[in-house]
Design a protein around this motif. Structure first.
Motif, PDB file in Angstrom:
ATOM      1  N   TYR A  27       0.830  -1.212   0.000  1.00 43.51           N
ATOM      2  CA  TYR A  27       0.000   0.000   0.000  1.00 43.51           C
ATOM      3  C   TYR A  27       0.859   1.254   0.000  1.00 43.51           C
ATOM      4  O   TYR A  27       0.477   2.284  -0.563  1.00 43.51           O
ATOM      5  CB  TYR A  27      -0.941  -0.007   1.207  1.00 43.51           C
ATOM      6  N   ALA A  28       2.025   1.182   0.644  1.00 44.25           N
ATOM      7  CA  ALA A  28       2.928   2.329   0.616  1.00 44.25           C
ATOM      8  C   ALA A  28       3.410   2.610  -0.798  1.00 44.25           C
ATOM      9  O   ALA A  28       3.641   3.770  -1.165  1.00 44.25           O
ATOM     10  CB  ALA A  28       4.122   2.073   1.538  1.00 44.25           C
ATOM     11  N   THR A  29       3.557   1.574  -1.612  1.00 41.22           N
ATOM     12  CA  THR A  29       3.946   1.770  -3.006  1.00 41.22           C
ATOM     13  C   THR A  29       2.877   2.561  -3.753  1.00 41.22           C
ATOM     14  O   THR A  29       3.184   3.447  -4.563  1.00 41.22           O
ATOM     15  CB  THR A  29       4.191   0.412  -3.685  1.00 41.22           C
ATOM     16  N   ILE A  30       1.599   2.261  -3.489  1.00 41.70           N
ATOM     17  CA  ILE A  30       0.520   3.043  -4.106  1.00 41.70           C
ATOM     18  C   ILE A  30       0.549   4.472  -3.572  1.00 41.70           C
ATOM     19  O   ILE A  30       0.432   5.439  -4.336  1.00 41.70           O
ATOM     20  CB  ILE A  30      -0.839   2.377  -3.820  1.00 41.70           C
ATOM     21  N   ALA A  31       0.729   4.623  -2.271  1.00 39.72           N
ATOM     22  CA  ALA A  31       0.754   5.965  -1.674  1.00 39.72           C
ATOM     23  C   ALA A  31       1.968   6.770  -2.126  1.00 39.72           C
ATOM     24  O   ALA A  31       1.926   8.007  -2.142  1.00 39.72           O
ATOM     25  CB  ALA A  31       0.750   5.850  -0.152  1.00 39.72           C
ATOM     26  N   ASN A  32       3.033   6.076  -2.504  1.00 38.30           N
ATOM     27  CA  ASN A  32       4.271   6.729  -2.953  1.00 38.30           C
ATOM     28  C   ASN A  32       4.263   6.946  -4.461  1.00 38.30           C
ATOM     29  O   ASN A  32       5.315   6.914  -5.109  1.00 38.30           O
ATOM     30  CB  ASN A  32       5.481   5.897  -2.529  1.00 38.30           C
ATOM     31  N   ASP A  33       3.070   7.096  -5.034  1.00 38.50           N
ATOM     32  CA  ASP A  33       2.908   7.397  -6.459  1.00 38.50           C
ATOM     33  C   ASP A  33       3.478   6.304  -7.347  1.00 38.50           C
ATOM     34  O   ASP A  33       3.975   6.572  -8.445  1.00 38.50           O
ATOM     35  CB  ASP A  33       3.554   8.748  -6.806  1.00 38.50           C
ATOM     36  N   GLY A  34       3.411   5.058  -6.875  1.00 37.42           N
ATOM     37  CA  GLY A  34       3.783   3.919  -7.714  1.00 37.42           C
ATOM     38  C   GLY A  34       5.214   3.455  -7.578  1.00 37.42           C
ATOM     39  O   GLY A  34       5.601   2.457  -8.197  1.00 37.42           O
ATOM     40  N   LYS A  35       6.034   4.140  -6.772  1.00 35.44           N
ATOM     41  CA  LYS A  35       7.420   3.713  -6.571  1.00 35.44           C
ATOM     42  C   LYS A  35       7.500   2.711  -5.424  1.00 35.44           C
ATOM     43  O   LYS A  35       6.930   2.920  -4.362  1.00 35.44           O
ATOM     44  CB  LYS A  35       8.321   4.911  -6.260  1.00 35.44           C
ATOM     45  N   ARG A  36       8.217   1.629  -5.660  1.00 35.68           N
ATOM     46  CA  ARG A  36       8.339   0.545  -4.686  1.00 35.68           C
ATOM     47  C   ARG A  36       8.937   1.070  -3.374  1.00 35.68           C
ATOM     48  O   ARG A  36       9.912   1.817  -3.369  1.00 35.68           O
ATOM     49  CB  ARG A  36       9.233  -0.569  -5.247  1.00 35.68           C
ATOM     50  N   VAL A  37       8.343   0.676  -2.274  1.00 35.22           N
ATOM     51  CA  VAL A  37       8.805   1.057  -0.943  1.00 35.22           C
ATOM     52  C   VAL A  37       9.136  -0.213  -0.167  1.00 35.22           C
ATOM     53  O   VAL A  37       8.323  -1.144  -0.112  1.00 35.22           O
ATOM     54  CB  VAL A  37       7.741   1.881  -0.189  1.00 35.22           C
ATOM     55  N   ARG A  38      10.315  -0.234   0.430  1.00 36.84           N
ATOM     56  CA  ARG A  38      10.731  -1.368   1.252  1.00 36.84           C
ATOM     57  C   ARG A  38      10.693  -0.949   2.725  1.00 36.84           C
ATOM     58  O   ARG A  38      11.236   0.085   3.083  1.00 36.84           O
ATOM     59  CB  ARG A  38      12.141  -1.838   0.876  1.00 36.84           C
ATOM     60  N   PRO A  39      10.074  -1.755   3.565  1.00 31.12           N
ATOM     61  CA  PRO A  39       9.972  -1.386   4.984  1.00 31.12           C
ATOM     62  C   PRO A  39      11.326  -1.477   5.682  1.00 31.12           C
ATOM     63  O   PRO A  39      12.146  -2.348   5.376  1.00 31.12           O
ATOM     64  CB  PRO A  39       8.998  -2.421   5.547  1.00 31.12           C
ATOM     65  N   THR A  40      11.562  -0.572   6.617  1.00 27.68           N
ATOM     66  CA  THR A  40      12.815  -0.564   7.363  1.00 27.68           C
ATOM     67  C   THR A  40      12.571  -0.091   8.788  1.00 27.68           C
ATOM     68  O   THR A  40      11.667   0.711   9.042  1.00 27.68           O
ATOM     69  CB  THR A  40      13.869   0.324   6.686  1.00 27.68           C
ATOM     70  N   LEU A  41      13.390  -0.561   9.704  1.00 24.86           N
ATOM     71  CA  LEU A  41      13.341  -0.137  11.093  1.00 24.86           C
ATOM     72  C   LEU A  41      14.455   0.834  11.438  1.00 24.86           C
ATOM     73  O   LEU A  41      14.654   1.166  12.608  1.00 24.86           O
ATOM     74  CB  LEU A  41      13.426  -1.359  12.025  1.00 24.86           C
ATOM     75  N   LEU A  42      15.179   1.294  10.435  1.00 25.19           N
ATOM     76  CA  LEU A  42      16.277   2.224  10.648  1.00 25.19           C
ATOM     77  C   LEU A  42      15.912   3.601  10.104  1.00 25.19           C
ATOM     78  O   LEU A  42      15.222   3.704   9.085  1.00 25.19           O
ATOM     79  CB  LEU A  42      17.553   1.716   9.977  1.00 25.19           C
ATOM     80  N   VAL A  43      16.378   4.638  10.771  1.00 27.82           N
ATOM     81  CA  VAL A  43      16.111   6.004  10.339  1.00 27.82           C
ATOM     82  C   VAL A  43      16.735   6.239   8.964  1.00 27.82           C
ATOM     83  O   VAL A  43      17.883   5.872   8.721  1.00 27.82           O
ATOM     84  CB  VAL A  43      16.667   7.012  11.362  1.00 27.82           C
ATOM     85  N   GLN A  44      15.974   6.837   8.051  1.00 28.93           N
ATOM     86  CA  GLN A  44      16.427   7.101   6.696  1.00 28.93           C
ATOM     87  C   GLN A  44      16.725   8.588   6.494  1.00 28.93           C
ATOM     88  O   GLN A  44      16.156   9.444   7.165  1.00 28.93           O
ATOM     89  CB  GLN A  44      15.367   6.648   5.684  1.00 28.93           C
TER      90      GLN A  44
END
Length: 597
Positions: free
Chosen positions: A444-461
């Motif tokens: 769902y984050a990929t859809i919310a990010n305008d179609g760009k793949r999002v990978r989950p992380t527990l580290l500050v970006q």
């Protein structure tokens, strides 16, 4: 070669002739020379003997000094519990802290003591066992008595004790009870973020130090980093927000109890960076006193089981937005395109039906708004098996999530080996494929990010992720619009909350039986949402295990009645903590009154 030493004759001819001329006795010369020779030989022998004595004395002194030093070391040291260790290894006592995104402490070290006994030094072992059993109720007095009165010379009693317990043991006055300094891992917030942190335990240990090792979660995943001396005690900073995590846990627990669920999970992600702001799995545990692994029953019955990462479930109609978004992206349909939904669709002995009768046709938008299984299956037929499978794979739904947790590989999605036409249709509405709530959050984050793949992380970006474009910008925006309509007009109407716009999709799936088939009265209900809806910044997934709403005359198990209200309350509480300003609609001109100052 060295020149040979000259030997002086006893009767030198020159001196003898000279003595005779002067009328002296030549024999006196011989006696004098003999005396001098004997003294010279005696002096050489004495020097040689003295050198040997000094050397021998030095050797004895060194030997006695070595033995004495060893005896002193043994006398001053205390015996450690026997253990198998790697030659040359050393106990690493220091471990880095773990912080949240704002630098607040999630895990740290605390100086404490271990309690052990030298039974051979005890004066009253029976009394000591009785007193210890009163201080530590979990200890077996009879076993302590056997240990203290037997042949054992070393007994571990407790690996760590509190200052109050140490004082109580000290008051016993038993010289055979001893304390060893060490560090312990402390989680000052108790059970907060328990599944993320995981917990720690003692590895290699002695009476004066103990190695702290990660047991699960990020403690184990980053064990090498946290114990590396080269880091100089540098802390590990996570992406979670302690305040948001606390609010999410509190709200989800209340919702789980209100909806009579046996378990629950939630994931809050930043849709641009992939940072996990909070992640909750209930029931949970206190990592300060981590329970043991279960020996019977289903794994997810244990509080140690991370439902958000390890739990893979059929998440139902939350998958329908993927079918609609892909069909739009491929140019096969538009949101207003009419689709034939006459049913049921029969495939051999299988039938695909809708929860309600929606008539003979629906637009693509209404398929999502009303959550039509048949309509979603028709979209899957248009897309085709290969393209559908490829797209879902690009969303990361076929492999474990890459999140930095040791449990992540165990969250392997369950996917049909033979991707048939029937598989494609059922997967389009979330059946026949099992993924974790974290998988769904990333998709769902990929859809919310305008179609760009999002990978989950527990580290500050440092900033937004620049993942591959798996869905076109235009298709992603239209999918976001469809999710807003689900809340404003469809099955997620309880997510209409004051001052914050929400988009999302409900999903209700029957739980599979261990013996095959599905339960009729047990479901997994999910609401996958994003907010603010007009410009999604965050994705929130809420999943309830066997949730049921019982305020009406009949029990209601669909996500619209269970997961959606819980998620709405969570967003209302969390959004201000995230710094999102309330959206206040402007008043109409007729409602505005001018006043003089």
């Amino acid at each position: 070669m060295s020149a040979p030493s000259l030997r002086i004759p006893l009767r030198p001819l020159a001196r003898i002739l000279d003595a005779r001329q002067r009328g002296e006795n030549p024999d006196a010369i011989e006696k004098e020379n003999l005396r001098l020779r004997h003294e010279e030989m005696r002096d050489r022998a004495r020097i040689r003997a003295e050198g040997r004595i000094v050397l021998l004395g030095a050797m004895f002194a060194l030997a006695f000094a070595t033995i004495g030093l060893k005896m002193w070391v043994v006398a001053e040291s205390e015996p450690a519990e026997p253990r198998t260790s790697i030659a040359g290894s050393s106990i690493v006592a220091q471990r880095g802290d773990i912080l949240d995104r704002h630098g607040r402490v999630l895990a740290t070290n605390l100086d404490t003591f271990a309690l052990y006994a030298h039974p051979h030094q005890m004066v009253e072992p029976e009394r000591a066992a009785q007193e210890l059993a009163s201080i530590f109720p979990d200890l077996d007095q009879d076993r302590l008595t056997r240990d203290f009165t037997g042949k054992r010379r070393f007994v571990w009693i407790r690996r760590k004790i509190s200052p109050e317990q140490r004082q109580a043991v000290h008051d016993i006055g038993e010289p055979g009870l001893l304390f060893g300094p060490r560090e312990m891992r402390l989680y000052p917030n108790g059970a907060l973020a328990a599944h993320i942190l995981g917990g720690a335990s003692y590895g290699e240990e002695g009476v004066h130090a103990a190695e702290i090792k990660g047991t699960a979660g990020v403690e184990r995943e980053f064990n090498d980093f946290l114990t590396d001396p080269a880091n100089g005690g540098k802390p590990l900073q996570l992406s979670i927000d302690l305040t948001v995590q606390a609010a999410a846990e509190q709200m989800l627990y209340g919702g789980m109890r209100l909806m009579n669920a046996k378990g629950a999970a939630s994931v809050l992600m930043d849709a641009k960076t992939g940072e996990i702001i909070s992640m909750v799995s209930l029931p949970d545990f206190d990592p300060n006193d981590r329970p043991g692994l279960p020996t019977e029953g289903h794994p997810d019955d244990s509080p140690l089981f991370n439902r958000a990462v390890q739990g893979v479930y059929e998440l139902g109609s939350t998958f329908k937005i993927f079918a609609a978004a892909q069909a739009i992206d491929l140019g096969l349909v538009k949101p207003e395109t009419i689709v034939d939904i006459k049913g049921p669709i029969r495939w051999g002995r299988h039938s695909i039906r809708d929860f309600h009768n929606y008539g003979k046709e629906l637009s693509v938008a209404d398929i999502i708004i009303k959550s039509s299984n048949i309509g979603s299956a028709r979209l899957a037929e248009m897309i085709g098996n290969d393209l559908q499978k490829q797209f879902l794979g690009q969303l990361g739904l076929f492999e474990p999530t890459p999140v930095e947790m040791v449990e992540a590989p165990s969250g392997q999605p369950l996917v049909q080996k033979n991707w048939t036409d029937l598989t494609a249709m059922t997967v389009s509405y979330g059946h026949g494929i099992s993924v974790s709530p974290l998988h769904l959050a990333a998709a769902y984050a990929t859809i919310a990010n305008d179609g760009k793949r999002v990978r989950p992380t527990l580290l500050v970006q440092d900033g937004p992720q620049d993942g591959p474009q798996v869905l076109s910008y235009a298709a992603a925006l239209q999918a976001q619009d469809l999710l807003r309509l689900v809340v404003s007009e469809g099955t997620a109407s309880f997510a209409r909350i004051d001052h914050y716009s929400v988009g999302g999709k409900t999903g209700t799936a029957d739980k599979p039986k261990p013996t095959g088939g599905y339960y009729k009265d047990k479901t997994i209900s999910t609401f996958a949402s994003m907010f603010p809806a007009h410009d999604p910044q965050y994705v929130l997934i809420v999943t309830l295990d066997e949730g049921v709403e019982t305020s009406g005359s009949e029990p209601r198990r669909t996500a619209g009645w269970t997961a959606v209200p819980v998620a709405a309350e969570m967003i209302t509480r969390i959004a201000p903590l995230l710094g999102l300003r309330p959206e206040i609609a402007p008043a109409t001109l007729a409602d505005i009154t001018l006043t003089s100052q």
